[in-house]
Motif scaffolding. Structure first.
Motif: not given
Length: 339
Positions: A206-212
């Motif tokens: 979820a953090l990776r999705t947010t960053q992208r």
């Protein structure tokens, strides 16, 4: 419920909240690491990234439990609803948008296939609800349901980082000043939902999705000149400022703080900084999140800069203007809200 009982209970809740806050007031010489987002685990930086100490330290959600009563009943109704909604229905328009197959029944209301706000609940508010419910109740079923939704939404994210239940063409319309509802309002909800799944449920994907998603927004908005940006900012963009500062609080990447500042709406903040009340007729749900985002930026940077103007005084002025003894009414949006 009789009016007298209603007022009495309201006063009780207000006073109880004040007492709870007072019990948590920090000493002026104490410096505690603050949460990356209110009521969430601490920033990855052990001491936190905040430059401005909070006057009051909130209780973590994990330490707050509801006893039997109407609030607990409402919570359980919410929990049952979150469990009941099939993930495939939540994912339907995201999958359709990205070209993945879906035979699920579409959601209705503001998530209907012809609504320009679709995705804000299905990929945003719903995830936040699962994350917050887990933080409060430790409901593993909802945590896993939220985790599964994060996994499937990641499959709908484009290679450039964009994730939405409608195409990027909505943002072309925004850029070209053509009629469009509020694409960044929806984008914020999706980012915030994923960030909540990270901070409350520990979901790294979820953090990776947010960053992208933030990277896509950075590439989209940074080349836009100030005069054109001012027109774009007249279309509701939710809490983009706050969620970007919260992301910065978690990973320390200055890029996201820079992007947060680009969402600072000068034509709103400059009069506030001058202690001028130009609030009449403004949409509350559009502008109060901007003040919250500016305040979050001040906590993290200490300088109050949201654009080229200084807005610390603007934040204070907005609070004073909003809380002076006058009546301010927020209007209804329309009957379609209930359909």
């Amino acid at each position: 419920m009789r009016n007298g009982e209603s007022i009495s209970r309201r006063n009780f809740l207000v006073n109880a909240a004040g007492m709870a806050g007072a019990m948590a007031v920090l000493n002026s010489d104490s410096v505690l690491a603050q949460d990356a987002v209110l009521d969430t685990p601490r920033s990855n930086n052990k001491r936190g990234r905040e430059k401005v100490a909070w006057k009051v330290q909130p209780f973590p959600m994990t330490q707050v439990k509801l006893r039997s009563g109407p609030l607990k009943d409402a919570m359980e109704i919410n929990r049952a609803y979150l469990v009941e909604v099939p993930n495939d229905r939540l994912l339907h328009m995201f999958r359709v948008t990205t070209g993945l197959p879906s035979v699920a029944e579409p959601l209705g209301g503001w998530e209907a296939p012809d609504c320009e706000l679709r995705g804000h609940f299905a990929g945003g508010h719903y995830l936040s609800a699962c994350a917050l419910m887990y933080s409060s109740s430790r409901d593993e079923e909802l945590r896993e349901k939220g985790n599964a939704l994060v996994t499937e939404l990641a499959k709908c994210q484009k290679s450039n980082g964009y994730l939405g239940a409608y195409s990027e063409e909505f943002y072309d319309r925004l850029k070209n000043q053509k009629k469009v509802w509020a694409p960044f309002y929806t984008y914020h909800k999706i980012m915030a939902g994923h960030l909540d799944m990270y901070v409350h449920c520990g979901n790294e994907q979820a953090l990776r999705t947010t960053q992208r998603m933030a990277d896509w927004a950075y590439d989209w908005i940074m080349p836009i000149p100030e005069d054109q940006l001012a027109h774009i900012q007249r279309v509701e963009f939710g809490g983009m400022t706050e969620v970007l500062y919260n992301l910065y609080a978690i990973n320390g990447n200055e890029k996201y703080a820079v992007l947060a500042r680009r969402f600072g709406k000068k034509e709103f903040f400059d009069p506030l900084a001058a202690r001028e009340d130009h609030l009449a007729g403004l949409h509350a749900n559009t502008h109060i999140p901007q003040v919250i985002g500016a305040a979050r930026g001040y906590e993290l940077t200490g300088d109050g800069a949201i654009t080229r103007s200084r807005t610390t005084s603007g934040i204070r002025s907005s609070i004073n203007i909003l809380t002076v003894p006058v009546a301010r009414a927020t209007a209804r949006v329309g009957r379609s809200l209930a359909n």
